[in-house]
Structures are given as C-alpha cells and as structure tokens.
Design an enzyme around this catalytic site. Sequence first.
Site, PDB file in Angstrom:
ATOM      1  N   HIS A  22      54.193 -26.719  16.064  1.00 54.38           N
ATOM      2  CA  HIS A  22      53.767 -26.565  14.662  1.00 54.38           C
ATOM      3  C   HIS A  22      52.254 -26.345  14.565  1.00 54.38           C
ATOM      4  O   HIS A  22      51.754 -25.947  13.518  1.00 54.38           O
ATOM      5  CB  HIS A  22      54.166 -27.815  13.878  1.00 54.38           C
ATOM      6  CG  HIS A  22      54.736 -27.552  12.521  1.00 54.38           C
ATOM      7  ND1 HIS A  22      55.183 -26.318  12.092  1.00 54.38           N
ATOM      8  CD2 HIS A  22      54.954 -28.387  11.473  1.00 54.38           C
ATOM      9  CE1 HIS A  22      55.634 -26.414  10.853  1.00 54.38           C
ATOM     10  NE2 HIS A  22      55.507 -27.654  10.455  1.00 54.38           N
ATOM     11  N   ASN A  70      52.452 -30.148   5.209  1.00 51.97           N
ATOM     12  CA  ASN A  70      53.163 -29.996   3.940  1.00 51.97           C
ATOM     13  C   ASN A  70      52.257 -29.869   2.726  1.00 51.97           C
ATOM     14  O   ASN A  70      52.713 -29.453   1.664  1.00 51.97           O
ATOM     15  CB  ASN A  70      54.138 -31.159   3.732  1.00 51.97           C
ATOM     16  CG  ASN A  70      55.226 -31.173   4.773  1.00 51.97           C
ATOM     17  OD1 ASN A  70      55.294 -30.294   5.641  1.00 51.97           O
ATOM     18  ND2 ASN A  70      56.077 -32.167   4.712  1.00 51.97           N
ATOM     19  N   ASP A  95      52.795 -20.996  12.905  1.00 48.52           N
ATOM     20  CA  ASP A  95      53.952 -20.907  13.790  1.00 48.52           C
ATOM     21  C   ASP A  95      55.108 -20.260  13.032  1.00 48.52           C
ATOM     22  O   ASP A  95      55.233 -20.426  11.827  1.00 48.52           O
ATOM     23  CB  ASP A  95      54.342 -22.312  14.273  1.00 48.52           C
ATOM     24  CG  ASP A  95      54.677 -23.264  13.130  1.00 48.52           C
ATOM     25  OD1 ASP A  95      53.803 -23.473  12.268  1.00 48.52           O
ATOM     26  OD2 ASP A  95      55.806 -23.780  13.079  1.00 48.52           O
ATOM     27  N   ASN A 116      56.929 -25.387   5.310  1.00 51.12           N
ATOM     28  CA  ASN A 116      56.368 -26.172   4.199  1.00 51.12           C
ATOM     29  C   ASN A 116      54.878 -25.932   3.977  1.00 51.12           C
ATOM     30  O   ASN A 116      54.400 -26.046   2.853  1.00 51.12           O
ATOM     31  CB  ASN A 116      56.645 -27.658   4.418  1.00 51.12           C
ATOM     32  CG  ASN A 116      58.115 -27.975   4.249  1.00 51.12           C
ATOM     33  OD1 ASN A 116      58.800 -27.366   3.435  1.00 51.12           O
ATOM     34  ND2 ASN A 116      58.614 -28.908   5.042  1.00 51.12           N
TER      35      ASN A 116
END
Length: 191
Positions: A22, A70, A95, A116
């Site tokens: 991520h 997020n 990513d 997100n």
Amino acid sequence: MSEIKLIVGLGNPGREYDFTRHNAGFWWVDTFARMHPFTFKPESKFHGLVARGQLQGRELFLLKPQTFMNISGRAVGALTQFYKIEPRQILVVHDELDLPPGSAKLKLGGGHGGHNGLKDIFAHLGTRDFWRLRIGIGHPGERADVVDYVLNAPRREEAELIEHAMQRALDVVPMIVDGKLEAAMLKLHSN
C-alpha cells in the site's frame, strides 16, 4: 496542457507500513526526492511531509500525507487550496490492485477501484479530474484477502518487478513535469 505542480505519493505513515504494498506511492516519491534532491519536512497545516523545489525551471511540490491512507484527501485538499493548485496540475502516485507487479500506468480521472485514499481525495477535491500514476501490485485473487494483501510486503520477485516499473515511471518525469502527459503515457505504456 498544464504542467504538474504537485506530486502526491500515497501510503501509510509509520515504520510498520514502510515495506507494505500500500506504500508504493511513498516509495516512488521518496526515490524521486533522492534523485532530484528534494527534502521532505513535516508541515502540520498540510497534514504531511512536504518537499518544495525546482525541476526544469518549474516549481514543484511533493507531498506524503501523514494522515493514514483513508484520509489522504485532507492533506491534498489543504495544500492545493493554500497554493491554488488546480486538479489537473496534480499527479497522485498510488498502488494499483488491478495491474500486475511490473506495470505502471498514467491516467487522467477514472474511478477509485475501491482505493480508499483515492476515494478521500475525490471527496476533498470535488473532482476525479487529476492525473494518477498507478503502480501495479497485483491482486490476491479474493476480495476478502485485499486488506491483508496490501498491508504486507511483496514477495521478492514481485518487489523486483515493482521496482523496475517505478524506475520506468521515474524516467518519464521530465515529460510529466512539462505537462507532456500524453507523450509520457505513450512512452511508459509502450515499455
């Protein structure tokens, strides 16, 4: 075509996330910053680490939100409002589950694909009309496995492929900064 004024690398802050899939956006902007020497400094009003410098005679900002993925949009929104940067002058590096390791693609707009960080940036900018550099990390196969997959490090062979794709994307940065994104896209996608 307007030039890029802000490059945002997406990731999660904290050592435990440094090597997770991520954080591919952080990896890319960190490498870029070392190559061009840009130095990141914490800027609380922008909720992140910010580097400011010149590339090819143009002012350029780099941003690594420190808000957790997020809520990345909080950092992007704060910096773009303060410096009056238009959405089309932004490149977000992130990513991408829908691309295999070893793949990197440039794109303007589009959906969030369940990402997100992108979802929150859409909300804060009020548009999807910004550039994205999608670094392929592959997909675990099952939706239920996605969170665990992105929050773990890639296997060595995947990491090598991701590194190669990131290097190819770094090679087209001069075109990107000049606003020649179609040419950059053609070169990157034909490798």
